[in-house]
Design an enzyme around this catalytic site. Structure first.
Site, PDB file in Angstrom:
ATOM      1  N   ARG A 164       5.389  76.370 -55.575  1.00  0.00           N
ATOM      2  CA  ARG A 164       4.451  75.260 -55.758  1.00  0.00           C
ATOM      3  C   ARG A 164       4.952  73.973 -55.095  1.00  0.00           C
ATOM      4  NH1 ARG A 164       1.963  79.052 -57.379  1.00  0.00           N
ATOM      5  NH2 ARG A 164       0.370  79.034 -59.020  1.00  0.00           N
ATOM      6  N   SER A 236      -3.173  75.527 -63.741  1.00  0.00           N
ATOM      7  CA  SER A 236      -1.899  75.287 -64.429  1.00  0.00           C
ATOM      8  C   SER A 236      -1.558  73.799 -64.374  1.00  0.00           C
ATOM      9  CB  SER A 236      -0.766  76.038 -63.742  1.00  0.00           C
ATOM     10  OG  SER A 236      -1.056  77.405 -63.674  1.00  0.00           O
ATOM     11  N   GLU A 332       2.520  70.193 -62.537  1.00  0.00           N
ATOM     12  CA  GLU A 332       2.174  70.807 -61.263  1.00  0.00           C
ATOM     13  C   GLU A 332       1.045  70.013 -60.608  1.00  0.00           C
ATOM     14  OE1 GLU A 332      -0.020  73.650 -58.929  1.00  0.00           O
ATOM     15  OE2 GLU A 332      -0.055  74.526 -60.922  1.00  0.00           O
TER      16      GLU A 332
HETATM   17  N1  EPU Z   1       1.883  83.544 -71.414  1.00  0.00           N
HETATM   18  C1  EPU Z   1       1.853  83.368 -72.764  1.00  0.00           C
HETATM   19  N2  EPU Z   1       0.930  82.517 -73.296  1.00  0.00           N
HETATM   20  C2  EPU Z   1       0.037  81.852 -72.528  1.00  0.00           C
HETATM   21  C3  EPU Z   1       0.076  82.018 -71.148  1.00  0.00           C
HETATM   22  C4  EPU Z   1       1.016  82.878 -70.591  1.00  0.00           C
HETATM   23  O1  EPU Z   1       2.624  83.952 -73.492  1.00  0.00           O
HETATM   24  O2  EPU Z   1      -0.775  81.124 -73.105  1.00  0.00           O
HETATM   25  C5  EPU Z   1       2.854  84.503 -70.835  1.00  0.00           C
HETATM   26  C6  EPU Z   1       2.190  85.861 -70.628  1.00  0.00           C
HETATM   27  O3  EPU Z   1       2.602  86.710 -71.609  1.00  0.00           O
HETATM   28  C7  EPU Z   1       2.735  86.350 -69.317  1.00  0.00           C
HETATM   29  C8  EPU Z   1       3.349  85.143 -68.659  1.00  0.00           C
HETATM   30  O4  EPU Z   1       3.262  84.054 -69.559  1.00  0.00           O
HETATM   31  O5  EPU Z   1       3.779  87.252 -69.535  1.00  0.00           O
HETATM   32  C9  EPU Z   1       2.690  84.809 -67.350  1.00  0.00           C
HETATM   33  O6  EPU Z   1       1.320  84.490 -67.584  1.00  0.00           O
HETATM   34  P1  EPU Z   1       0.227  84.551 -66.423  1.00  0.00           P
HETATM   35  O7  EPU Z   1       0.256  85.858 -65.737  1.00  0.00           O
HETATM   36  O8  EPU Z   1      -1.069  84.092 -66.976  1.00  0.00           O
HETATM   37  O9  EPU Z   1       0.755  83.536 -65.333  1.00  0.00           O
HETATM   38  P2  EPU Z   1       1.404  82.083 -65.431  1.00  0.00           P
HETATM   39  O10 EPU Z   1       2.849  82.200 -65.077  1.00  0.00           O
HETATM   40  O11 EPU Z   1       1.066  81.416 -66.707  1.00  0.00           O
HETATM   41  C10 EPU Z   1       1.051  81.611 -62.885  1.00  0.00           C
HETATM   42  C11 EPU Z   1       0.450  80.542 -62.025  1.00  0.00           C
HETATM   43  C12 EPU Z   1      -1.073  80.648 -62.024  1.00  0.00           C
HETATM   44  C13 EPU Z   1      -1.455  82.033 -61.506  1.00  0.00           C
HETATM   45  C14 EPU Z   1      -0.808  83.094 -62.415  1.00  0.00           C
HETATM   46  C15 EPU Z   1      -1.033  84.508 -61.912  1.00  0.00           C
HETATM   47  C16 EPU Z   1       2.045  78.689 -62.100  1.00  0.00           C
HETATM   48  C17 EPU Z   1       2.307  77.303 -62.585  1.00  0.00           C
HETATM   49  N3  EPU Z   1       0.862  79.231 -62.467  1.00  0.00           N
HETATM   50  O12 EPU Z   1       0.636  81.348 -64.225  1.00  0.00           O
HETATM   51  O13 EPU Z   1      -1.570  79.706 -61.094  1.00  0.00           O
HETATM   52  O14 EPU Z   1      -2.864  82.213 -61.507  1.00  0.00           O
HETATM   53  O15 EPU Z   1       0.632  82.891 -62.434  1.00  0.00           O
HETATM   54  O16 EPU Z   1      -0.261  84.725 -60.777  1.00  0.00           O
HETATM   55  O17 EPU Z   1       2.870  79.261 -61.400  1.00  0.00           O
HETATM   56  C18 EPU Z   1      -2.384  77.472 -60.897  1.00  0.00           C
HETATM   57  O18 EPU Z   1      -1.382  77.235 -60.228  1.00  0.00           O
HETATM   58  O19 EPU Z   1      -3.239  76.584 -61.127  1.00  0.00           O
HETATM   59  C19 EPU Z   1      -2.555  78.796 -61.482  1.00  0.00           C
HETATM   60  C20 EPU Z   1      -3.551  79.075 -62.287  1.00  0.00           C
END
Ligand code: EPU
Length: 336
Positions: A164, A236, A332
């Site tokens: 990012r 995010s 972010e």
């Molecule tokens: N999780 C939770 N609770 C929540 C959200 C997530 O426990 O409320 C845990 C889930 O269990 C999962 C892990 O966090 O194991 C990862 O969750 P998720 O796959 O939803 O991805 P993220 O790391 O929360 C990142 C990106 C998103 C992108 C997703 C999918 C960042 C800051 N965000 O989110 O990007 O869509 O991965 O690849 O890296 C964005 O940048 O605006 C965005 C939406």
């Protein structure tokens, strides 16, 4: 002549739906229009360049000129046996470009389906989702320097891409207008379906091709992320923190169910959404600002929130994650 609008509400120009005003606002549909605007007005205003407004939180009125590059065009500049090199005008909508690529059987960006914003903004924060980052397919980024009005072209390695992050969020922050981005797409892509439940969703759909990956990603995103047309948000709000592996191991001993993603031998990424959820914020609401009930990393505008209300909530969240886990979350989203 480029039309400059005065005292324009920015509500429909930011996906958070924050109702602030810009003293001046202009959309420039060509490089010539951008140059004309900058030559005529650069001594008078502070400038701010927005793309799709999908990664920004306005906290007050903007006393200068908001400039939205609306340069269009998707042009194939070289088509070889393995790669297709495509240049897009900065104002092309990101997801329209992904759809175009998938329809033309070009791979590399299908996992980045349905991300709001413009192609010109995509390199700035190196957008990423489901195991792919846009840096994986960017050849070059072309930009105009706001100060000197000279054109530059950076190769992928010169963009200093990171998680990012890029040179456009650091050394060149607020100093350039990206005019076009050159992508290297693949004629014979290997599908990347390892992230989370993506493969499961693809199996359910019964086929494994670019179009299925795109549809699977869209369906997962629709389930987890609020539609900005209905509920203001900027995806995010925080980055996933990357901490040293030793601290991550200590935390994991205390919190056995904490997801951890090693990024190198000594660094580990922890999902901020998980940390925020553990602190009890998921689905919580304070006035007009809230935390999305299906993904705690996303802050939402529940009505007519001001940017300050969203920021206040973000600060409360940061404080509580720090006091429970000793981890400092970084935003972010760009705060203006
Ligand atoms: N999780 C939770 N609770 C929540 C959200 C997530 O426990 O409320 C845990 C889930 O269990 C999962 C892990 O966090 O194991 C990862 O969750 P998720 O796959 O939803 O991805 P993220 O790391 O929360 C990142 C990106 C998103 C992108 C997703 C999918 C960042 C800051 N965000 O989110 O990007 O869509 O991965 O690849 O890296 C964005 O940048 O605006 C965005 C939406």
């Amino acid at each position: 002549m480029v039309l400059i609008r005065r005292d324009l509400s920015l509500k429909r120009f930011n996906t958070f739906g924050i109702d602030v005003k810009a003293s001046y606002f202009a959309r420039a549909e060509s490089i010539e229009e951008i140059v004309e605007l900058l030559e005529d007005h650069r001594h008078y205003f502070p400038f701010y360049v927005i793309g799709g407004g999908s990664n920004i939180l306005f906290t007050k009125n903007f006393g200068g000129l908001i400039l939205q590059p609306a340069i269009k065009g998707i042009n194939i500049i070289d088509n070889g046996p393995e790669h297709c090199i495509v240049e897009t005008g900065a104002g092309e909508n990101w997801d329209d470009f992904v759809r175009w690529a998938v329809e033309n059987n070009l791979g590399g960006i299908e996992n980045l389906s349905f991300i709001p914003g413009s192609t010109g903004s995509s390199p700035i924060q190196n957008i990423g989702a489901y195991g792919v980052e846009v840096k994986d397919v960017i050849e070059r980024v072309n930009y105009l320097d706001l100060e000197t009005l000279q054109f530059f072209s950076l190769s992928n390695s010169e963009c200093d891409f990171g998680y990012r992050s890029s040179i456009f969020k650091n050394k060149l922050k607020n100093r350039v207008i990206i005019t076009s981005v050159v992508f290297k797409l693949l004629h014979h892509p290997v599908l990347n379906t390892a992230y989370g439940n993506l493969q499961e969703e693809i199996n359910r759909m019964g086929r494994a091709d670019l179009c299925t990956v795109r549809n699977a990603v869209i369906s997962i995103r629709k389930l987890k992320l609020p539609d900005p047309e209905l509920t203001g948000n900027a995806g995010s709000f925080f980055k996933n923190p990357v901490i040293d592996a030793g601290s991550a191991r200590e935390l994991k001993e205390r919190y056995h169910n904490m997801p951890v993603f090693p990024v190198s031998d000594d660094r580990t990424k922890i999902p901020a959404g998980w940390l925020i959820e553990q602190c009890g914020w998921k689905g919580k609401r304070f006035g007009n600002a809230g935390v999305h009930d299906k993904q705690a990393l996303v802050l939402i505008n529940c009505g007519n929130a001001s940017g300050i209300e969203i920021m206040d909530l973000a600060l409360k969240i940061k404080d509580s994650v720090f006091s429970q886990f000793g981890i400092k979350l970084e935003t972010e989203v760009n705060i203006l």
